[in-house]
Scaffold this motif. Structure first.
Motif, short mmCIF file in Angstrom:
data_model
loop_
_atom_site.label_atom_id
_atom_site.label_comp_id
_atom_site.label_asym_id
_atom_site.label_seq_id
_atom_site.Cartn_x
_atom_site.Cartn_y
_atom_site.Cartn_z
N LYS A 131 -7.29 22.85 -12.46
CA LYS A 131 -6.14 22.40 -11.48
C LYS A 131 -6.24 21.20 -11.39
CE LYS A 131 -2.69 23.67 -8.63
NZ LYS A 131 -2.00 24.71 -7.43
N ILE A 132 -5.67 20.78 -12.07
CA ILE A 132 -5.36 18.98 -11.58
C ILE A 132 -4.19 18.01 -11.21
CG2 ILE A 132 -7.32 18.13 -13.40
CD1 ILE A 132 -5.12 17.65 -15.06
N SER A 133 -4.65 17.45 -10.42
CA SER A 133 -2.70 16.71 -9.75
C SER A 133 -2.89 15.31 -10.29
CB SER A 133 -2.74 17.54 -8.59
OG SER A 133 -2.21 18.87 -8.62
N GLU A 134 -1.55 14.72 -10.08
CA GLU A 134 -1.30 13.10 -10.38
C GLU A 134 -0.48 13.38 -9.11
OE1 GLU A 134 -2.13 9.64 -12.32
OE2 GLU A 134 -2.80 11.26 -11.36
N ILE A 135 -0.52 12.25 -8.03
CA ILE A 135 0.12 11.60 -6.96
C ILE A 135 0.92 10.41 -7.27
CG2 ILE A 135 0.20 11.41 -4.72
CD1 ILE A 135 -2.80 12.76 -4.38
N LYS A 136 1.95 10.51 -7.27
CA LYS A 136 3.14 9.37 -7.75
C LYS A 136 3.65 9.06 -6.35
CE LYS A 136 0.98 7.69 -11.21
NZ LYS A 136 0.14 7.05 -11.12
N ALA A 137 4.11 7.71 -5.37
CA ALA A 137 4.97 7.76 -4.67
C ALA A 137 6.43 7.90 -5.49
CB ALA A 137 4.76 6.99 -3.94
N THR A 138 6.47 7.51 -6.28
CA THR A 138 7.54 7.30 -7.11
C THR A 138 8.83 8.27 -6.78
OG1 THR A 138 9.38 6.43 -9.19
CG2 THR A 138 7.18 8.07 -9.51
N GLU A 139 10.11 7.99 -7.42
CA GLU A 139 11.69 9.25 -7.15
C GLU A 139 12.03 9.99 -8.37
OE1 GLU A 139 13.95 9.16 -3.80
OE2 GLU A 139 12.55 7.88 -2.90
N THR A 140 11.51 9.12 -8.97
CA THR A 140 12.21 8.93 -10.36
C THR A 140 11.02 9.60 -11.76
OG1 THR A 140 13.71 7.44 -10.63
CG2 THR A 140 13.10 8.20 -12.41
N LEU A 175 1.28 -0.96 0.36
CA LEU A 175 0.55 -0.19 -0.02
C LEU A 175 0.99 0.93 0.06
CD1 LEU A 175 -2.41 -0.98 2.70
CD2 LEU A 175 -2.79 -0.90 -0.36
N LYS A 176 2.67 0.79 -0.28
CA LYS A 176 3.27 2.53 -0.13
C LYS A 176 2.46 3.51 -1.52
CE LYS A 176 7.71 3.40 -1.98
NZ LYS A 176 8.50 3.07 -3.30
N GLY A 177 2.06 3.34 -2.32
CA GLY A 177 1.42 4.37 -3.26
C GLY A 177 0.14 4.76 -2.75
#
Length: 385
Positions: free
Chosen positions: A328-337, A280-282
């Protein structure tokens, strides 16, 4: 250690404009500390003190004559009959800043304010510490994993309490005690299971039927428990944006926790390093961002509305706000790349929303924010509403 809360100046500014100021929020979020610091000249009365509660309950007129002005009344919801007497008192005196009320049970407090104190009170919400408040004291961790795990309750930072110890006690002392008393829950094991099932669904569409079945309780019971968890500031819901772009839209809200430290504890995470390998990291990272936006909204008194958007063809964006006809839209991603695929859903929404203007933002787990020609890339540490 005292961390200055963002909302404190906003509250102070209303002291001369309303006879009553009221602050709600979860237990241990720092309400009492903030109010005592902000209103040093006021007397402080905790209505969780049995003697004070008895005095206020049995002789409300005598109580309010004794504490007639410049008084902080803490946990006011424990003496609900006091609200009507307060209404009479402030209507007679017409003094501004006469009483400061605080309470940890949003449902009871808001209900009574709506019924008896409408127009006489300025209402504020204080949640656990937000990023900006932590940054002022150099307390915000460098990694989002550590930030998620540690959570945001002031006592963890003030007294350097191990999050495992804090949240175990918080659950037993506040969550289970308060909620089970309100709902008269007899089977505490079932309620603990329910909490765990809610945690496992953080960042997902809320399916009350499935939640009730998995917990072996009725749907009305599941709804009642969710309602109390929400009014006690344990969880919150993010609702879908319903404007139809000729697509079938999702109607269910998403479920989130107000504090990621509590969420992590409920998921059995006992060290920040475990987040990297957790399935469940994401969801945890997404919850971190949504909870921070929720806190900013309340602590800066912005009254902003934000949503998610999802259709039946698996097109979705994690955060959406609308100003007139623009989005205004946002995508949330846990990646650091950062890779090109991270922008796919943002571009899809822009295509669907034509001819409306769309500002596209990627919030990610890295530390470097940057502006590109078509997107804004924002580090998790730099997010704003």
């Amino acid at each position: 250690m005292f961390v200055k809360r963002q909302i404190s100046n906003i509250i102070k500014a209303q002291q001369s404009k309303f006879p009553i100021l009221a602050v709600t929020g979860p237990r241990q979020s720092g309400k009492t500390t903030m109010l005592k610091e902000l209103f040093e000249e006021y007397r402080y009365v905790s209505l969780e003190n049995p003697d004070m509660r008895f005095f206020a309950s049995e002789d409300p007129n005598g109580f309010l004559n004794e504490y007639s002005e410049k008084v902080i009344l803490d946990e006011i919801q424990t003496v609900p009959q006091l609200f009507s007497y307060l209404q009479t008192k402030v209507d007679e005196n017409k003094k501004m800043g006469q009483y400061i009320l605080s309470g940890s049970q949003n449902f009871s407090l808001i209900n009574k304010i709506t019924q008896t104190l409408a127009g006489r009170v300025a209402l504020f919400k204080l949640l656990p510490l937000d990023f900006e408040e932590l940054k002022t004291e150099n307390l915000l961790a460098e990694s989002y994993q550590e930030t998620i795990f540690k959570g945001f309750y002031p006592a963890i930072f003030d007294r350097e309490i191990d999050p495992n110890i804090f949240y175990a006690n918080y659950l037993q002392t506040y969550v289970e005690k308060d909620v089970t008393e309100i709902l008269n829950v007899r089977d505490l094991t079932t309620f603990r299971t329910f909490l765990g099932l809610c945690a496992a669904r953080a960042g997902q569409l809320l399916n009350i039927s499935g939640l009730a079945n998995d917990c072996n309780i009725s749907q009305p019971t599941a709804k009642a428990w969710l309602s109390i968890l929400e009014s006690s500031y344990i969880i919150f819901k993010l609702h879908p944006f319903h404007e139809n772009f000729n697509k079938r839209l999702v109607k269910s809200p998403k479920l989130y926790f107000n504090d990621t430290g509590l969420l992590s504890h409920l998921l059995g995470i006992r060290a920040a390093s475990e987040i990297n390998t957790n399935r469940l990291k994401g969801n945890l990272f997404e919850n971190l961002i949504l909870a921070e936006l929720q806190k900013k909204n309340y602590h800066q008194y912005l009254h902003s509305n934000y949503y998610f958007w999802q259709d039946s063809n698996a097109n979705e964006v994690d955060i959406l706000t609308k100003n007139n006809e623009d989005f205004k839209i946002s995508e949330i991603k846990a990646t650091e790349t950062i890779t090109a695929t991270l922008f796919k859903q943002l571009d899809r929404f822009e295509e669907i929303a034509k001819p409306a203007k769309v500002k596209k933002t990627l919030i990610y787990g890295g530390l470097n924010s940057q502006k590109r020609s078509r997107y804004e890339i924002v580090s998790w540490k730099d997010i704003s509403l």
